[in-house]
Motif scaffolding. Structure first.
Motif, PDB file in Angstrom:
ATOM      1  N   ALA A  37      49.150  71.741  43.378  1.00  0.00           N
ATOM      2  CA  ALA A  37      49.696  71.514  44.710  1.00  0.00           C
ATOM      3  C   ALA A  37      50.965  70.680  44.604  1.00  0.00           C
ATOM      4  O   ALA A  37      51.142  69.909  43.653  1.00  0.00           O
ATOM      5  N   TRP A  38      51.846  70.865  45.590  1.00  0.00           N
ATOM      6  CA  TRP A  38      52.967  69.945  45.780  1.00  0.00           C
ATOM      7  C   TRP A  38      52.497  68.872  46.752  1.00  0.00           C
ATOM      8  O   TRP A  38      52.326  69.149  47.943  1.00  0.00           O
ATOM      9  N   ALA A  39      52.277  67.682  46.250  1.00  0.00           N
ATOM     10  CA  ALA A  39      51.678  66.616  47.051  1.00  0.00           C
ATOM     11  C   ALA A  39      52.729  65.576  47.442  1.00  0.00           C
ATOM     12  O   ALA A  39      53.651  65.262  46.681  1.00  0.00           O
ATOM     13  N   ILE A  40      52.556  65.056  48.643  1.00  0.00           N
ATOM     14  CA  ILE A  40      53.344  63.929  49.146  1.00  0.00           C
ATOM     15  C   ILE A  40      52.410  62.723  49.218  1.00  0.00           C
ATOM     16  O   ILE A  40      51.264  62.850  49.641  1.00  0.00           O
ATOM     17  N   ARG A  41      52.885  61.570  48.791  1.00  0.00           N
ATOM     18  CA  ARG A  41      52.117  60.329  48.915  1.00  0.00           C
ATOM     19  C   ARG A  41      52.957  59.307  49.676  1.00  0.00           C
ATOM     20  O   ARG A  41      54.199  59.333  49.624  1.00  0.00           O
ATOM     21  N   ARG A  42      52.276  58.434  50.388  1.00  0.00           N
ATOM     22  CA  ARG A  42      52.975  57.494  51.256  1.00  0.00           C
ATOM     23  C   ARG A  42      54.058  56.712  50.507  1.00  0.00           C
ATOM     24  O   ARG A  42      55.168  56.514  51.025  1.00  0.00           O
ATOM     25  N   GLU A  43      53.747  56.265  49.291  1.00  0.00           N
ATOM     26  CA  GLU A  43      54.699  55.434  48.562  1.00  0.00           C
ATOM     27  C   GLU A  43      55.922  56.221  48.087  1.00  0.00           C
ATOM     28  O   GLU A  43      56.903  55.632  47.612  1.00  0.00           O
ATOM     29  N   ARG A  44      55.873  57.568  48.219  1.00  0.00           N
ATOM     30  CA  ARG A  44      57.007  58.390  47.785  1.00  0.00           C
ATOM     31  C   ARG A  44      57.850  58.888  48.957  1.00  0.00           C
ATOM     32  O   ARG A  44      58.752  59.711  48.766  1.00  0.00           O
ATOM     33  N   HIS A  45      57.589  58.452  50.177  1.00  0.00           N
ATOM     34  CA  HIS A  45      58.359  58.948  51.320  1.00  0.00           C
ATOM     35  C   HIS A  45      59.858  58.859  51.033  1.00  0.00           C
ATOM     36  O   HIS A  45      60.368  57.841  50.556  1.00  0.00           O
ATOM     37  N   TYR A  78      60.748  72.788  59.211  1.00  0.00           N
ATOM     38  CA  TYR A  78      61.298  71.429  59.256  1.00  0.00           C
ATOM     39  C   TYR A  78      60.205  70.365  59.234  1.00  0.00           C
ATOM     40  O   TYR A  78      60.455  69.230  58.827  1.00  0.00           O
ATOM     41  N   ASN A  79      58.979  70.727  59.615  1.00  0.00           N
ATOM     42  CA  ASN A  79      57.941  69.699  59.576  1.00  0.00           C
ATOM     43  C   ASN A  79      57.600  69.292  58.142  1.00  0.00           C
ATOM     44  O   ASN A  79      57.062  68.205  57.918  1.00  0.00           O
ATOM     45  N   GLY A  80      57.913  70.145  57.167  1.00  0.00           N
ATOM     46  CA  GLY A  80      57.765  69.736  55.770  1.00  0.00           C
ATOM     47  C   GLY A  80      58.770  68.661  55.384  1.00  0.00           C
ATOM     48  O   GLY A  80      58.458  67.722  54.646  1.00  0.00           O
ATOM     49  N   VAL A  81      59.984  68.788  55.914  1.00  0.00           N
ATOM     50  CA  VAL A  81      61.004  67.751  55.717  1.00  0.00           C
ATOM     51  C   VAL A  81      60.534  66.449  56.349  1.00  0.00           C
ATOM     52  O   VAL A  81      60.611  65.373  55.732  1.00  0.00           O
ATOM     53  N   TRP A  82      60.037  66.540  57.605  1.00  0.00           N
ATOM     54  CA  TRP A  82      59.547  65.346  58.292  1.00  0.00           C
ATOM     55  C   TRP A  82      58.397  64.698  57.528  1.00  0.00           C
ATOM     56  O   TRP A  82      58.331  63.469  57.413  1.00  0.00           O
ATOM     57  N   GLY A  86      58.520  60.986  56.149  1.00  0.00           N
ATOM     58  CA  GLY A  86      57.690  60.056  56.921  1.00  0.00           C
ATOM     59  C   GLY A  86      58.298  59.748  58.257  1.00  0.00           C
ATOM     60  O   GLY A  86      57.984  58.722  58.876  1.00  0.00           O
ATOM     61  N   VAL A  87      59.175  60.638  58.758  1.00  0.00           N
ATOM     62  CA  VAL A  87      59.909  60.469  60.010  1.00  0.00           C
ATOM     63  C   VAL A  87      59.738  61.741  60.834  1.00  0.00           C
ATOM     64  O   VAL A  87      59.851  62.835  60.279  1.00  0.00           O
ATOM     65  N   PRO A  88      59.481  61.690  62.133  1.00  0.00           N
ATOM     66  CA  PRO A  88      59.420  60.498  62.988  1.00  0.00           C
ATOM     67  C   PRO A  88      58.161  59.654  62.796  1.00  0.00           C
ATOM     68  O   PRO A  88      58.135  58.503  63.203  1.00  0.00           O
ATOM     69  N   ILE A  89      57.105  60.250  62.223  1.00  0.00           N
ATOM     70  CA  ILE A  89      55.926  59.472  61.850  1.00  0.00           C
ATOM     71  C   ILE A  89      55.466  59.923  60.474  1.00  0.00           C
ATOM     72  O   ILE A  89      55.772  61.032  60.035  1.00  0.00           O
ATOM     73  N   SER A  90      54.731  59.086  59.817  1.00  0.00           N
ATOM     74  CA  SER A  90      54.137  59.480  58.551  1.00  0.00           C
ATOM     75  C   SER A  90      52.859  60.266  58.823  1.00  0.00           C
ATOM     76  O   SER A  90      52.041  59.856  59.641  1.00  0.00           O
ATOM     77  N   CYS A 331      61.264  72.357  72.190  1.00  0.00           N
ATOM     78  CA  CYS A 331      60.139  72.253  71.258  1.00  0.00           C
ATOM     79  C   CYS A 331      60.411  71.313  70.093  1.00  0.00           C
ATOM     80  O   CYS A 331      59.547  71.151  69.219  1.00  0.00           O
ATOM     81  N   ALA A 332      61.595  70.709  70.032  1.00  0.00           N
ATOM     82  CA  ALA A 332      61.915  69.853  68.874  1.00  0.00           C
ATOM     83  C   ALA A 332      63.135  69.010  69.201  1.00  0.00           C
ATOM     84  O   ALA A 332      63.714  69.123  70.288  1.00  0.00           O
ATOM     85  N   GLY A 333      63.521  68.182  68.236  1.00  0.00           N
ATOM     86  CA  GLY A 333      64.710  67.360  68.366  1.00  0.00           C
ATOM     87  C   GLY A 333      65.363  67.221  67.005  1.00  0.00           C
ATOM     88  O   GLY A 333      65.457  66.124  66.458  1.00  0.00           O
ATOM     89  N   THR A 334      65.824  68.342  66.444  1.00  0.00           N
ATOM     90  CA  THR A 334      66.317  68.321  65.070  1.00  0.00           C
ATOM     91  C   THR A 334      67.605  67.525  64.916  1.00  0.00           C
ATOM     92  O   THR A 334      67.945  67.119  63.811  1.00  0.00           O
ATOM     93  N   SER A 335      68.339  67.288  66.028  1.00  0.00           N
ATOM     94  CA  SER A 335      69.552  66.471  65.939  1.00  0.00           C
ATOM     95  C   SER A 335      69.312  65.041  66.408  1.00  0.00           C
ATOM     96  O   SER A 335      70.230  64.220  66.389  1.00  0.00           O
ATOM     97  N   GLY A 336      68.087  64.742  66.824  1.00  0.00           N
ATOM     98  CA  GLY A 336      67.759  63.400  67.305  1.00  0.00           C
ATOM     99  C   GLY A 336      66.837  63.486  68.503  1.00  0.00           C
ATOM    100  O   GLY A 336      66.733  64.515  69.177  1.00  0.00           O
ATOM    101  N   PHE A 337      66.154  62.375  68.790  1.00  0.00           N
ATOM    102  CA  PHE A 337      65.094  62.370  69.799  1.00  0.00           C
ATOM    103  C   PHE A 337      65.483  61.667  71.103  1.00  0.00           C
ATOM    104  O   PHE A 337      64.752  61.740  72.088  1.00  0.00           O
ATOM    105  N   ASN A 338      66.627  60.986  71.129  1.00  0.00           N
ATOM    106  CA  ASN A 338      67.035  60.250  72.318  1.00  0.00           C
ATOM    107  C   ASN A 338      67.834  61.160  73.244  1.00  0.00           C
ATOM    108  O   ASN A 338      69.068  61.135  73.269  1.00  0.00           O
ATOM    109  N   CYS A 339      67.130  61.982  74.006  1.00  0.00           N
ATOM    110  CA  CYS A 339      67.783  62.945  74.884  1.00  0.00           C
ATOM    111  C   CYS A 339      68.231  62.276  76.185  1.00  0.00           C
ATOM    112  O   CYS A 339      67.472  61.522  76.800  1.00  0.00           O
TER     113      CYS A 339
END
Length: 426
Positions: A37-45, A78-82, A86-90, A331-339
């Protein structure tokens, strides 16, 4: 058009092992103890080349209503990038697992079923939609499962996504795979297609109707390319927005009525303070953009719907150019969330602001049927190997990917394969 017919997987010989290399097939239904698997861990964000790391992990156990799927190919979203950033949440703040496997799109083969699963059997070829819920509340039984308190996105809010040899899903997430598509084509479309379908057809009374006009941001991307096709299929008119002139022909080929290059205008970002000189300059430029829409729709004909997902950079303009009584659906805010937006145009023109989040099974299945019936193109742009999964997400993060949807190979040994038997022989 006739739907694809099912065929059974022919018997084949394979060794019984506890771990198989990528592309190596176990005996049908044999579940190895471990998997890659390709795993993500919190300390590697961080960026994908840092956060995604190859690991050997235990193969998932399933419960009575779950299914284990051998992943042939997966889609890049894009949720894989997020998840990696660890942004907008982990994702760890939600599921609490020690590691996270991203990936919310996949094509594959049912490898094991829970004892309560009756609609699917080992050997079925499937695609997976990414909505999960617990199924035992009012919204899941007569309402809208997307409103359930238990609603979550598989591969983002759960730790068991598609960037692994096996993935664990709820049985209700499975849908038939379009047999005319390759494994990688089958893997790249469900998240973006079903999201676009709900945005356009899921919010009564503003369901898309023939003859209406829709402004589509990011028209050459995964979401946008399906929005254009769905709008065209419904007999409505899509006005695509691009930021690179080289993408114009692609958007028009998907069925758009017209295309606007937003680089020709200077009204992007957060709204300046109302009634300041800066606001007046913004309004002048935004109305110029609105007139560019009229050049496609007809003078004075504003769009019935705005298909939004960039968010911060485009939202003020979206709220302005939408017609009276129309809807801005986001459905998203790929350029930012402060609309930001000028609320006067919202209340006085009685416009609707609608949030939209993926789709439930009925909507996803309706969209998938259009793909099975060959009414839609999967718009696959690039295919990456298993080892290139971080690189694919890095391209998406930097907006360097080609128009359409990206796929990655997992157990499929090469591109262009349409059956399990072809995958066995490589």
């Amino acid at each position: 058009m006739a739907l694809d017919s099912k065929t059974e997987i022919a018997p084949y010989n394979a060794p019984v092992k506890d771990l198989y290399e990528i592309g190596e097939m176990p005996p049908l239904g044999h579940v190895p103890k471990q998997m890659y698997a390709w795993a993500i861990r919190r300390e590697r964000h961080g960026e994908p080349d840092q956060s995604f790391q190859k690991e050997v992990v235990d193969t998932w156990e399933i419960d009575s209503s779950e299914v284990l799927v051998l992943v042939m190919a997966a889609g890049v979203n894009y949720n894989g990038v997020w998840a990696g950033l660890g942004v907008p949440i982990s994702p760890f703040d939600g599921h609490g697992a020690p590691y996270h496997i991203a990936g919310s799109d996949a094509s594959g083969i049912v490898w094991k079923v829970g004892e309560k699963v009756t609609r699917w059997k080992v050997g079925d070829e499937v695609v997976i939609h990414c909505n999960q819920d617990d199924g035992d509340d009012e919204e899941c039984n007569g309402g809208d499962p997307m409103f359930s308190p238990s609603q979550r996105i598989w591969g983002y809010e759960t730790p068991d996504g598609s960037f692994a040899q096996f993935t664990r899903v709820q049985a209700q997430q499975l849908m038939p795979r379009p047999r005319h598509l390759t494994w990688e084509e089958s893997a790249c479309y469900t998240l973006t297609l079903a999201t676009a379908y709900r945005m356009l057809f899921g919010h009564h009374p503003h369901e898309l109707k023939p003859g209406q006009n829709v402004l589509v941001w990011g028209a050459s991307g995964g979401l946008g390319s399906y929005a254009i096709q769905l709008i065209n299929t419904a007999g409505a008119n899509a006005i695509g927005v691009i930021s690179d002139e080289s993408k114009r022909d692609f958007v028009m080929s998907m069925g758009a009525k017209g295309v606007i290059n937003r680089n020709e205008f200077k009204c992007w970002g957060q709204l300046p303070k109302v009634n300041t000189p800066e606001y007046n300059e913004w309004l002048k430029e935004a109305r110029k953009f609105g007139k560019a829409i009229w050049e496609i729709t007809g003078k004075g004909v504003s769009v019935d719907m705005v298909f939004e997902h960039p968010g911060e950079a485009t939202f003020p303009v979206s709220a302005l150019v939408c017609k009276k009584g129309g809807m801005v659906v986001i459905c998203a805010g790929t350029s930012g969330f402060n609309c930001t937006f000028d609320v006067r145009y919202m209340w006085m023109h009685q416009k609707r602001l609608q949030g939209s989040h993926f789709a439930h099974l009925k909507q996803a299945s309706a969209a998938n049927k259009l793909m099975i019936e060959r009414r839609l193109d999967p718009c696959m742009s690039e295919v990456f190997s298993w080892d290139e999964i971080p690189a694919a997400h890095l391209k998406m993060l930097r907006n360097q990917h080609k128009p359409g949807n990206m796929a990655v190979l997992v157990q499929a040994p090469r591109t262009g394969l349409r059956t399990f038997e072809e995958a066995l022989t490589g």
